[in-house]
Design an enzyme around this catalytic site. Structure first.
Site, PDB file in Angstrom:
ATOM      1  N   GLU A  38      37.881  14.419 -32.633  1.00 21.80           N
ATOM      2  CA  GLU A  38      37.218  15.258 -31.624  1.00 21.80           C
ATOM      3  C   GLU A  38      35.713  15.068 -31.677  1.00 21.80           C
ATOM      4  OE1 GLU A  38      38.208  19.333 -32.470  1.00 21.80           O
ATOM      5  OE2 GLU A  38      40.117  19.172 -31.408  1.00 21.80           O
ATOM      6  N   HIS A  43      33.659  31.171 -33.715  1.00 17.19           N
ATOM      7  CA  HIS A  43      35.125  31.215 -33.748  1.00 17.19           C
ATOM      8  C   HIS A  43      35.534  32.496 -33.028  1.00 17.19           C
ATOM      9  CE1 HIS A  43      39.140  31.157 -36.112  1.00 17.19           C
ATOM     10  NE2 HIS A  43      39.176  32.154 -35.272  1.00 17.19           N
ATOM     11  N   GLU A  70      43.172  30.434 -30.909  1.00 18.07           N
ATOM     12  CA  GLU A  70      41.817  30.290 -31.464  1.00 18.07           C
ATOM     13  C   GLU A  70      41.005  29.305 -30.633  1.00 18.07           C
ATOM     14  OE1 GLU A  70      42.820  30.814 -36.234  1.00 18.07           O
ATOM     15  OE2 GLU A  70      42.114  28.894 -35.506  1.00 18.07           O
ATOM     16  N   ARG A  86      51.879  34.161 -35.504  1.00 19.22           N
ATOM     17  CA  ARG A  86      52.192  35.271 -36.425  1.00 19.22           C
ATOM     18  C   ARG A  86      51.264  36.446 -36.121  1.00 19.22           C
ATOM     19  NH1 ARG A  86      48.544  31.841 -39.262  1.00 19.22           N
ATOM     20  NH2 ARG A  86      46.580  32.983 -39.503  1.00 19.22           N
ATOM     21  N   VAL A 146      45.846  38.939 -40.134  1.00 20.50           N
ATOM     22  CA  VAL A 146      45.186  39.946 -40.974  1.00 20.50           C
ATOM     23  C   VAL A 146      44.363  40.891 -40.100  1.00 20.50           C
ATOM     24  CG1 VAL A 146      43.443  40.283 -42.787  1.00 20.50           C
ATOM     25  CG2 VAL A 146      45.048  38.367 -42.965  1.00 20.50           C
TER      26      VAL A 146
HETATM   27  C1  MV4 Z   1      35.484  21.910 -35.381  1.00 20.33           C
HETATM   28  C2  MV4 Z   1      34.120  22.216 -35.562  1.00 20.33           C
HETATM   29  C3  MV4 Z   1      33.217  21.567 -34.746  1.00 20.33           C
HETATM   30  N1  MV4 Z   1      33.634  20.675 -33.825  1.00 20.33           N
HETATM   31  N2  MV4 Z   1      35.852  21.029 -34.450  1.00 20.33           N
HETATM   32  C4  MV4 Z   1      37.191  24.383 -39.115  1.00 20.33           C
HETATM   33  C5  MV4 Z   1      38.587  24.835 -39.391  1.00 20.33           C
HETATM   34  C6  MV4 Z   1      39.435  24.223 -38.366  1.00 20.33           C
HETATM   35  N3  MV4 Z   1      40.388  25.160 -37.888  1.00 20.33           N
HETATM   36  C7  MV4 Z   1      38.502  23.769 -37.285  1.00 20.33           C
HETATM   37  N4  MV4 Z   1      37.165  23.867 -37.797  1.00 20.33           N
HETATM   38  C8  MV4 Z   1      36.122  23.380 -37.090  1.00 20.33           C
HETATM   39  N5  MV4 Z   1      36.436  22.489 -36.111  1.00 20.33           N
HETATM   40  C9  MV4 Z   1      34.939  20.422 -33.703  1.00 20.33           C
HETATM   41  N6  MV4 Z   1      35.334  19.533 -32.794  1.00 20.33           N
HETATM   42  C10 MV4 Z   1      33.775  23.149 -36.546  1.00 20.33           C
HETATM   43  C11 MV4 Z   1      34.766  23.724 -37.318  1.00 20.33           C
HETATM   44  C12 MV4 Z   1      34.346  24.669 -38.320  1.00 20.33           C
HETATM   45  C13 MV4 Z   1      34.720  26.032 -38.237  1.00 20.33           C
HETATM   46  C14 MV4 Z   1      35.537  26.515 -37.237  1.00 20.33           C
HETATM   47  C15 MV4 Z   1      35.904  27.835 -37.179  1.00 20.33           C
HETATM   48  C16 MV4 Z   1      35.451  28.695 -38.144  1.00 20.33           C
HETATM   49  C17 MV4 Z   1      34.647  28.256 -39.172  1.00 20.33           C
HETATM   50  C18 MV4 Z   1      34.271  26.914 -39.238  1.00 20.33           C
HETATM   51  C19 MV4 Z   1      33.447  26.472 -40.281  1.00 20.33           C
HETATM   52  C20 MV4 Z   1      33.091  25.152 -40.321  1.00 20.33           C
HETATM   53  C21 MV4 Z   1      33.543  24.252 -39.359  1.00 20.33           C
END
Ligand code: MV4
Length: 450
Positions: free
Chosen positions: A200, A208, A275, A292, A295
């Protein structure tokens, strides 16, 4: 309606489910490991069955033992809570095959969303906005370099079997791609037994923000607004709130519509969460779907005014939802109180609670399974309580949270309470400016705390 529900979980969520069952006149069965024999979920359930020793593999994750417990007690449904077997397609299938209603997603939905590359393709096809990147799995370095060149660096490479940051790498430029992709593949193979990757474009300093949805057996679905979970440390959420301080009416409407599209695309039945990553221009992208109860479901309950566990049980029993969407009427914040020492790198701090005074008063909700004299076992996750404040405005919710944190006395172990006190006073948090990068950079000064 079900007559008896077995709760295949422990801790605060087991207690949370038991409470709603009692209110609905449904009998409950607790299962527990020997380490949890003195837990409140054991005491408050109508029946309790010991299913094994402390290690989860031999108790809360042992499918045959849980199915046996359900059969012995004649339970007609199983509530899996979160974690453990809540997103285990095999467990969902075995429950169904044994005539026990699994209060959660179907095996197909669990597997379809568990495979992140496939989930993304499904969502893209359904018209849900996704981060630009590979179409499905990318397995060779040459292919990865080609795609990265097209979308532009920096990029992210993510494990298709992953989630929560495992098997994920930030790739700043082409010269580091091969090495980072190899290490992500090795990590993913070791953790998940599968090293499929997808790529990506990197979204800078995203928030988030997730949307709570609920679907019924007729294919109808609605959303219950968002939760902002940007306050995370090493992919562990510490604080969640609704409304998101970054939300606008227009964005909620668009994200809600996208989440409903996501739910309908997989005929989602039950409570789920979609999400999203939201960038600084308020563009949002599908990230993952959780099949699910989560929390942080409590903050949603507090602002929309209903019991999500009750709704989950009702749709599992075949009741229809009204189909109308919900907008937050109040502001709610949740602080996760973990048995960890925030002054020493959030090191786990299990042990006996020697003294406990819990906060209360107007606009305060505390979901916990602990009591004075309770010993926190070292075997499970460290969350011991969820403290939720509810008020008319964000400012008031923060003030209430601070007051409640000050009243909260837990002696004998270290907890994340001092962290939350500092956070509630932090300028970036107070201004609603927290992105997922915040806790990686900020340093709190605890020197003035006892
Ligand atoms: C990303 C991102 C930036 N760009 N994808 C971290 C966990 C996983 N579920 C996806 N994550 C991320 N994906 C793209 N294309 C940044 C993160 C990320 C993040 C996302 C949600 C909550 C906390 C985070 C902490 C660091 C990086």
């Amino acid at each position: 309606m079900f007559k008896k529900i077995l709760i295949a979980n422990r801790g605060e969520i087991a207690l949370r489910v038991i409470r709603t069952c009692k209110e609905m006149g449904i009998k409950t069965v607790a299962v527990y490991s020997t380490a949890d024999k003195d837990s409140l979920h054991v005491r408050f359930a109508d029946e309790a069955i010991c299913i094994g020793p402390a290690p989860s593999n031999e108790s809360y994750l042992d499918i045959p033992r849980i199915i046996s417990a359900a059969e012995i007690t004649n339970a007609d449904a199983v509530h899996p809570g979160y974690g453990f077997l809540s997103e285990n397609s095999k467990f969902s299938r075995i429950c169904t095959e044994n005539g026990i209603k699994f209060i959660g997603a179907t095996p197909e939905q669990i597997d379809g969303m568990g495979n992140k590359a496939q989930a993304k393709s499904t969502m893209e096809a359904a018209g849900v906005p996704c981060v630009p990147g590979s179409k499905g799995v990318v397995n060779t370095v040459a292919e990865a370099k080609k795609i990265a060149k097209q979308i532009g660096y920096p990029v992210m490479i993510k494990a298709s079997a992953g989630g929560g940051g495992k098997g994920m790498r930030y790739i700043p430029s082409e010269d580091q791609l091969e090495e980072l992709m190899d290490s992500a593949k090795r990590e993913s193979a070791a953790c998940f037994g599968n090293d499929d990757m997808y790529m990506e474009k990197f979204i800078e300093e995203p928030r988030h923000i997730e949307i709570q949805i609920i679907g019924d057996q007729t294919g109808n679905a609605c959303h219950l607004s968002e939760r902002d979970c940007s306050t995370q440390r090493r992919h562990q959420k510490l604080v969640e709130e609704v409304p998101s301080p970054f939300m606008t009416k227009k964005l909620r409407d668009e994200m809600g519509k996208a989440a409903i599209k996501a739910a309908k695309a997989v005929k989602y039945e039950g409570a789920g969460t979609v999400e999203f990553l939201v960038d600084k221009h308020r563009k949002f992208y599908f990230m993952e779907m959780n099949t699910r109860i989560q929390v942080e479901h409590c903050v949603t309950e507090e602002v929309v005014g209903f019991d999500l566990i009750r709704e989950q049980i009702k749709v599992a029993a075949g009741y229809k939802i009204s189909g109308k969407n919900y907008t937050p009427q109040l502001h709610a914040i949740e602080c996760r109180i973990n048995a960890e020492d925030p002054i020493n790198g959030f090191r786990p701090s299990p042990g006996k609670i020697k003294e406990l005074h819990t906060p209360g008063g107007h606009g305060i909700r505390l979901d916990t399974h602990v009591y004075s004299g309770y010993a926190i076992p070292p075997n499970y996750d460290s969350m011991i309580a969820k403290l939720i404040s509810v008020a008319q405005t964000r400012e008031e919710a923060i003030a209430k949270m601070k007051r409640a944190l000050d009243e909260f006395i837990i002696e004998g172990i270290k907890t994340t309470i001092p962290f939350h006190i500092k956070l509630m006073e932090n300028e970036t948090f107070v201004n609603g400016g927290v992105t997922t990068k915040f806790l990686e950079e900020v340093e709190f000064d605890f020197s003035d705390m006892k």
